[in-house]
Design an enzyme around this catalytic site. Structure first.
Site, PDB file in Angstrom:
ATOM      1  CG  ASP A 165      -2.218  -0.672   1.052  1.00 16.92           C
ATOM      2  OD1 ASP A 165      -2.612  -0.884  -0.105  1.00 16.92           O
ATOM      3  OD2 ASP A 165      -2.862  -1.007   2.059  1.00 16.92           O
ATOM      4  CB  SER A 166       3.351   2.503   2.422  1.00 12.81           C
ATOM      5  OG  SER A 166       2.500   2.441   3.553  1.00 12.81           O
TER       6      SER A 166
END
Length: 391
Positions: A165-166
């Site tokens: 995600d990041s």
């Protein structure tokens, strides 16, 4: 002057990947307008967690909030009016959603040829998995991370942070900045897109290249480095220590520092290849030595010898560390209900135009009237939109 204060960004994102992208732009000064559904209009509105929860406060600081029902034709028209004067739109819907909402790149470019649309998906904008819902752990598994994480024979293990995600959010931010730089020459925007799966594979880096170039499938190695020894975790008198003997020269210095000159003189341990062959034996030899001193004592001793080493912190210890405090990685940010909070600062420092936490996460629709006024809507217009539940 802020680095990105000249940019206006329309933020349609939710959960983590997209908000991570727009947070970078917001922290460096861009006017990020978070577009959310009016209260009750979106059954998935709470998918991102509690609005005053630590995660949302950290992801959505420095952004303004406007509510807008994109499913309504009138709301869609308002959105396109915002696009006319925007530089960037960021979304992380499933690929087919933006087509249904008529907010794909062609729709946006028809009203603003200079617009940059950034899309983040689970698996890519097309292909056999394009319409699958994607989550971080799914990408960790499919991107190879879980297969190399954890101890051999104990099954796959996810990383303790949302790395797919990041990182996809960060890659999207990089893509946006590249597209804007190109727009300065061509005058034209473009569509930037990445996915959790692509970002996770890219993060595998040398492990992925190890397979692509040499045909080796990297195994699980626990806390050990895949091919350097001794580089891993060793127990100390009061805890654990990360040890990083990264070269043959450091091995020599390491042996002297721990009082084992005989190991330095052992031709069977002289090179990393030798040590790697004897890795299990070497860790057994190191265990009683490191049990004699505390983590702090070993860290200081090895630092003096020029051998990389360090403690293994829980989060409270991370932010108590003097170097972390010097780097100001916990940035103060007041909040009307949570009080004086601290959030995670940007890890990139610009000496003239640094990032800043100017305001906390906005309430739902907090800036609706303010923003629509900036785009030419009158008080009566705004009141009418609100009455019709468009905003």
């Amino acid at each position: 002057m802020s680095a990105l204060g000249h940019l206006r960004v329309l933020d349609l994102t939710r959960v983590r990947a997209g908000p991570t992208c727009t947070r970078v732009l917001a922290d460096f000064g861009a006017d990020v307008i978070r577009i959310e559904a009016p209260a009750g209009a979106d059954p998935s509105a709470n998918v991102s967690g509690a609005r005053d929860g630590y995660d949302m406060l950290n992801l959505h600081r420095n952004k303004r909030s406007v509510t807008l029902n994109l499913k309504d034709p009138e709301g869609h028209a308002v959105f396109l009016k915002l696009v006319e004067k925007a530089d960037v739109v960021v979304e992380n819907f499933r690929p087919d959603v933006k087509d249904r909402l008529k907010i794909a790149y062609a729709d946006l470019a028809s009203v603003n040829p200079g617009i940059v649309l950034a899309s983040i998906s689970g698996f890519g904008q097309d292909g056999p998995y394009a319409r699958r819902a994607g989550f971080d752990q799914i990408a960790q598994g499919m991107g190879g991370l879980m297969a190399v994480t954890g101890h051999a024979g104990q099954g796959p293990m996810r990383a303790g942070a949302a790395v797919a995600d990041s990182s996809s959010g960060l890659y999207a931010a990089i893509g946006i900045l590249i597209a804007l730089q190109e727009r300065a020459r061509s005058g034209r925007g473009q569509w930037v897109h990445t996915s959790l799966l692509q970002a996770q594979i890219a993060l595998m880096d040398f492990q992925a290249a190890r397979y692509l170039v040499d045909g080796e499938v990297p195994p699980q190695a626990g806390n050990d480095h895949p091919y350097v020894t001794p580089m891993g975790v060793v127990a100390s008198k009061d805890g654990h220590l990360n040890l990083g003997v990264g070269s043959d020269a450091q091995w020599q210095a390491f042996c002297v520092a721990i009082g084992r000159q005989d190991w330095a003189d052992d031709p069977g341990l002289a090179t990393n290849a030798d040590r790697f062959e004897r890795r299990a034996e070497l860790w057994k030899l190191l265990a009683p030595v490191f049990a004699e001193k505390t983590t702090a004592e070993w860290s200081a001793l090895l630092e003096e010898a020029g051998v990389p080493a360090g403690p293994i912190y829980a989060m409270d210890e991370v932010f108590d560390d003097p170097q972390v405090q010097h780097l100001e990685m916990a940035a103060p940010c007041p909040h009307p209900r949570r009080g004086d909070t601290r959030l995670v600062a940007q890890p990139v420092t610009l000496d003239r135009t640094p990032s800043a936490l100017r305001q906390g996460a906005a309430d739902l629709g907090q800036h609706s009237a303010e923003i629509l006024t900036e785009f030419g809507y009158s008080e009566a217009d705004i009141a009418g939109l609100r009455a019709r539940n468009i905003i």
